[in-house]
Design a protein around this motif. Structure first.
Motif, PDB file in Angstrom:
ATOM      1  N   GLU A 143       0.814  -1.029   0.061  1.00 24.08           N
ATOM      2  CA  GLU A 143       0.301   0.284   0.011  1.00 24.08           C
ATOM      3  C   GLU A 143       0.672   1.711   0.037  1.00 24.08           C
ATOM      4  N   LEU A 144       0.999   2.192  -0.860  1.00 24.31           N
ATOM      5  CA  LEU A 144       1.582   3.263  -1.473  1.00 24.31           C
ATOM      6  C   LEU A 144       1.525   4.398  -0.131  1.00 24.31           C
ATOM      7  N   SER A 145       1.624   5.725   0.274  1.00 22.73           N
ATOM      8  CA  SER A 145       1.423   6.166   0.921  1.00 22.73           C
ATOM      9  C   SER A 145       0.527   6.902   0.728  1.00 22.73           C
ATOM     10  N   ARG A 146       0.832   7.696  -0.965  1.00 18.45           N
ATOM     11  CA  ARG A 146      -0.287   8.156  -1.791  1.00 18.45           C
ATOM     12  C   ARG A 146      -0.459   7.926  -3.522  1.00 18.45           C
ATOM     13  N   PRO A 147      -1.191   7.496  -3.521  1.00 17.49           N
ATOM     14  CA  PRO A 147      -1.863   7.339  -4.529  1.00 17.49           C
ATOM     15  C   PRO A 147      -0.620   8.200  -6.571  1.00 17.49           C
ATOM     16  N   VAL A 148       0.066   7.248  -7.454  1.00 15.31           N
ATOM     17  CA  VAL A 148       0.803   7.431  -8.145  1.00 15.31           C
ATOM     18  C   VAL A 148       0.139   7.312  -9.534  1.00 15.31           C
ATOM     19  N   THR A 149       0.151   8.647 -10.175  1.00 17.60           N
ATOM     20  CA  THR A 149      -0.020   7.604 -11.674  1.00 17.60           C
ATOM     21  C   THR A 149       0.769   7.186 -12.140  1.00 17.60           C
ATOM     22  N   LEU A 150       1.386   6.243 -12.846  1.00 14.38           N
ATOM     23  CA  LEU A 150       2.026   5.342 -13.734  1.00 14.38           C
ATOM     24  C   LEU A 150       1.924   5.903 -15.309  1.00 14.38           C
TER      25      LEU A 150
END
Length: 94
Positions: free
Chosen positions: A19-26
């Motif tokens: 689970e990432l600390s905040r979302p990221v757009t790949l």
């Protein structure tokens, strides 16, 4: 005494859901809240050891391979999320 696995890591069938600390757009345009890292193999370690570049560049390449995303996507992660990948990787080595 071994430390407990953090809640943001879930090891299942040779993979770890992170689970990432905040979302990221790949690069593919999809926003991710989690990444999946497969268990490293001896071959992965050999490729890592024979790769040129700094330790950081080689580690990014290793995580990119294990998570099946581009190195540029790994570089977009917050440092906190990246540290979660490092923790996931080290969990496979315990």
């Amino acid at each position: 005494m071994e430390s407990a696995t953090p809640a943001y890591l879930k090891y299942i069938d040779g993979k770890c859901e992170i689970e990432l600390s905040r979302p990221v757009t790949l690069a593919n345009g999809i926003e991710q809240k989690t990444l999946s890292m497969r268990e490293p193999t001896v071959e992965d370690q050999i490729v890592h050891d024979e790769m040129k570049g700094s330790d950081a560049v080689r580690e990014v390449a290793m995580f990119s391979n294990l998570c099946e995303i581009s190195p540029d996507d790994i570089r977009k992660l917050s440092l906190k999320s990246y540290q979660r990948l490092q923790k996931a990787y080290s969990g496979f080595l315990d």
